[in-house]
Design a protein around this motif. Structure first.
Motif, PDB file in Angstrom:
ATOM      1  N   GLY A  60       0.796  -1.227   0.000  1.00  0.00           N
ATOM      2  CA  GLY A  60       0.000   0.000   0.000  1.00  0.00           C
ATOM      3  C   GLY A  60       0.824   1.270   0.000  1.00  0.00           C
ATOM      4  N   TYR A  61       2.111   1.197   0.313  1.00  0.00           N
ATOM      5  CA  TYR A  61       2.981   2.369   0.247  1.00  0.00           C
ATOM      6  C   TYR A  61       3.450   2.605  -1.182  1.00  0.00           C
ATOM      7  N   ASN A  62       3.909   1.558  -1.819  1.00  0.00           N
ATOM      8  CA  ASN A  62       4.465   1.681  -3.169  1.00  0.00           C
ATOM      9  C   ASN A  62       3.464   1.349  -4.265  1.00  0.00           C
ATOM     10  N   MET A  63       2.267   0.922  -3.878  1.00  0.00           N
ATOM     11  CA  MET A  63       1.212   0.543  -4.830  1.00  0.00           C
ATOM     12  C   MET A  63       1.720  -0.471  -5.838  1.00  0.00           C
ATOM     13  N   SER A  64       2.428  -1.464  -5.330  1.00  0.00           N
ATOM     14  CA  SER A  64       2.929  -2.525  -6.195  1.00  0.00           C
ATOM     15  C   SER A  64       2.259  -3.844  -5.826  1.00  0.00           C
ATOM     16  N   ILE A  65       1.834  -4.560  -6.859  1.00  0.00           N
ATOM     17  CA  ILE A  65       1.171  -5.846  -6.665  1.00  0.00           C
ATOM     18  C   ILE A  65       2.235  -6.927  -6.579  1.00  0.00           C
ATOM     19  N   ARG A  66       2.215  -7.673  -5.484  1.00  0.00           N
ATOM     20  CA  ARG A  66       3.138  -8.803  -5.336  1.00  0.00           C
ATOM     21  C   ARG A  66       2.617 -10.015  -6.104  1.00  0.00           C
ATOM     22  N   ASP A  67       1.330 -10.279  -5.991  1.00  0.00           N
ATOM     23  CA  ASP A  67       0.702 -11.385  -6.712  1.00  0.00           C
ATOM     24  C   ASP A  67      -0.804 -11.171  -6.634  1.00  0.00           C
ATOM     25  N   SER A  68      -1.529 -11.752  -7.596  1.00  0.00           N
ATOM     26  CA  SER A  68      -2.981 -11.579  -7.601  1.00  0.00           C
ATOM     27  C   SER A  68      -3.628 -12.603  -8.515  1.00  0.00           C
ATOM     28  N   PHE A  69      -4.939 -12.705  -8.394  1.00  0.00           N
ATOM     29  CA  PHE A  69      -5.746 -13.522  -9.283  1.00  0.00           C
ATOM     30  C   PHE A  69      -7.093 -12.831  -9.441  1.00  0.00           C
ATOM     31  N   GLY A  70      -7.531 -12.611 -10.665  1.00  0.00           N
ATOM     32  CA  GLY A  70      -8.828 -12.008 -10.922  1.00  0.00           C
ATOM     33  C   GLY A  70      -8.909 -10.519 -10.640  1.00  0.00           C
ATOM     34  N   VAL A  71      -7.774  -9.885 -10.402  1.00  0.00           N
ATOM     35  CA  VAL A  71      -7.718  -8.448 -10.136  1.00  0.00           C
ATOM     36  C   VAL A  71      -7.034  -7.777 -11.319  1.00  0.00           C
ATOM     37  N   SER A  72      -7.680  -6.752 -11.868  1.00  0.00           N
ATOM     38  CA  SER A  72      -7.097  -6.067 -13.024  1.00  0.00           C
ATOM     39  C   SER A  72      -6.163  -4.936 -12.612  1.00  0.00           C
ATOM     40  N   SER A  73      -6.457  -4.272 -11.469  1.00  0.00           N
ATOM     41  CA  SER A  73      -5.605  -3.164 -11.034  1.00  0.00           C
ATOM     42  C   SER A  73      -5.967  -2.742  -9.618  1.00  0.00           C
ATOM     43  N   ILE A  74      -5.065  -1.927  -9.042  1.00  0.00           N
ATOM     44  CA  ILE A  74      -5.348  -1.259  -7.784  1.00  0.00           C
ATOM     45  C   ILE A  74      -5.149   0.229  -8.009  1.00  0.00           C
ATOM     46  N   THR A  75      -5.923   1.023  -7.301  1.00  0.00           N
ATOM     47  CA  THR A  75      -5.847   2.477  -7.431  1.00  0.00           C
ATOM     48  C   THR A  75      -5.660   3.084  -6.054  1.00  0.00           C
ATOM     49  N   ASP A  76      -4.721   4.004  -5.936  1.00  0.00           N
ATOM     50  CA  ASP A  76      -4.497   4.745  -4.695  1.00  0.00           C
ATOM     51  C   ASP A  76      -5.502   5.891  -4.653  1.00  0.00           C
ATOM     52  N   LYS A  77      -6.467   5.822  -3.740  1.00  0.00           N
ATOM     53  CA  LYS A  77      -7.497   6.858  -3.634  1.00  0.00           C
ATOM     54  C   LYS A  77      -7.208   7.845  -2.506  1.00  0.00           C
ATOM     55  N   GLY A  78      -5.995   7.778  -1.945  1.00  0.00           N
ATOM     56  CA  GLY A  78      -5.612   8.638  -0.835  1.00  0.00           C
ATOM     57  C   GLY A  78      -4.896   7.811   0.211  1.00  0.00           C
ATOM     58  N   THR A  79      -4.404   8.441   1.246  1.00  0.00           N
ATOM     59  CA  THR A  79      -3.669   7.735   2.284  1.00  0.00           C
ATOM     60  C   THR A  79      -4.512   6.608   2.873  1.00  0.00           C
ATOM     61  N   GLY A  80      -4.021   5.382   2.735  1.00  0.00           N
ATOM     62  CA  GLY A  80      -4.697   4.221   3.293  1.00  0.00           C
ATOM     63  C   GLY A  80      -5.992   3.823   2.615  1.00  0.00           C
ATOM     64  N   PHE A  81      -6.314   4.409   1.480  1.00  0.00           N
ATOM     65  CA  PHE A  81      -7.588   4.163   0.794  1.00  0.00           C
ATOM     66  C   PHE A  81      -7.288   3.610  -0.588  1.00  0.00           C
ATOM     67  N   TYR A  82      -7.811   2.418  -0.888  1.00  0.00           N
ATOM     68  CA  TYR A  82      -7.470   1.719  -2.124  1.00  0.00           C
ATOM     69  C   TYR A  82      -8.714   1.206  -2.844  1.00  0.00           C
ATOM     70  N   ARG A  83      -8.677   1.240  -4.154  1.00  0.00           N
ATOM     71  CA  ARG A  83      -9.718   0.608  -4.970  1.00  0.00           C
ATOM     72  C   ARG A  83      -9.102  -0.623  -5.629  1.00  0.00           C
ATOM     73  N   ILE A  84      -9.741  -1.762  -5.410  1.00  0.00           N
ATOM     74  CA  ILE A  84      -9.326  -3.012  -6.030  1.00  0.00           C
ATOM     75  C   ILE A  84     -10.303  -3.288  -7.159  1.00  0.00           C
ATOM     76  N   SER A  85      -9.828  -3.266  -8.400  1.00  0.00           N
ATOM     77  CA  SER A  85     -10.679  -3.473  -9.573  1.00  0.00           C
ATOM     78  C   SER A  85     -10.569  -4.917 -10.044  1.00  0.00           C
ATOM     79  N   PHE A  86     -11.725  -5.499 -10.379  1.00  0.00           N
ATOM     80  CA  PHE A  86     -11.792  -6.905 -10.751  1.00  0.00           C
ATOM     81  C   PHE A  86     -11.678  -7.096 -12.258  1.00  0.00           C
ATOM     82  N   SER A  87     -11.066  -8.190 -12.672  1.00  0.00           N
ATOM     83  CA  SER A  87     -10.963  -8.526 -14.090  1.00  0.00           C
ATOM     84  C   SER A  87     -12.330  -8.854 -14.677  1.00  0.00           C
ATOM     85  N   THR A  88     -13.167  -9.518 -13.883  1.00  0.00           N
ATOM     86  CA  THR A  88     -14.527  -9.850 -14.295  1.00  0.00           C
ATOM     87  C   THR A  88     -15.481  -9.357 -13.220  1.00  0.00           C
ATOM     88  N   ALA A  89     -16.469  -8.586 -13.604  1.00  0.00           N
ATOM     89  CA  ALA A  89     -17.411  -8.015 -12.644  1.00  0.00           C
ATOM     90  C   ALA A  89     -18.352  -9.082 -12.094  1.00  0.00           C
TER      91      ALA A  89
END
Length: 133
Positions: free
Chosen positions: A36-65
């Motif tokens: 969450g500091y560097n906004m880097s994905i270590r590993d994932s499944f079914g997640v298309s991206s993460i978005t930094d929405k502010g300090t400590g606030f994240y949006r996890i976007s799904f590959s399939t809705a």
């Protein structure tokens, strides 16, 4: 490639069985491990991206809705350095929102890293999993 078609899957003792539909419903659809500091994905499944929405606030976007917002999620977060020693929890709330529906979409989930003193801060390790249709 071969296709396996079955009506029921049963353990070797015959004491427990599941249908393919039960297995499909119960499996994890999305998961992610990220910094969450560097906004880097270590590993994932079914997640298309993460978005930094502010300090400590994240949006996890799904590959399939999902078909609707009736899915469930769980997660955890932690810190890893001697300068960041306050315990943290992963939660979902927004004091600027009148409804939690703004945070839980069919194609995303918004989460916050919250310290035990109720302040919002980034976390070194964020783990998220989601289940549903």
């Amino acid at each position: 490639m071969s296709t396996l078609k079955v009506n029921t899957i049963q353990n070797t003792s015959g004491g427990s069985s599941s249908t393919p539909e039960q297995i499909q419903q119960g499996r994890c659809k999305q998961w992610i491990n990220f910094d969450g500091y560097n906004m880097s994905i270590r590993d994932s499944f079914g997640v298309s991206s993460i978005t930094d929405k502010g300090t400590g606030f994240y949006r996890i976007s799904f590959s399939t809705a999902y078909a609707n917002t009736n899915y469930t999620w769980t997660g955890a977060c932690s810190t890893a350095t001697s300068t960041r020693t306050t315990g943290r929890a992963l939660c979902q709330f927004d004091s600027n929102s009148s409804t939690s529906n703004d945070l839980l979409g069919t194609g995303h989930c918004d989460v916050k890293s919250m310290q035990i003193d109720n302040s919002i801060n980034d976390a070194d390790f964020i783990y998220f999993q989601a289940f549903g249709d």
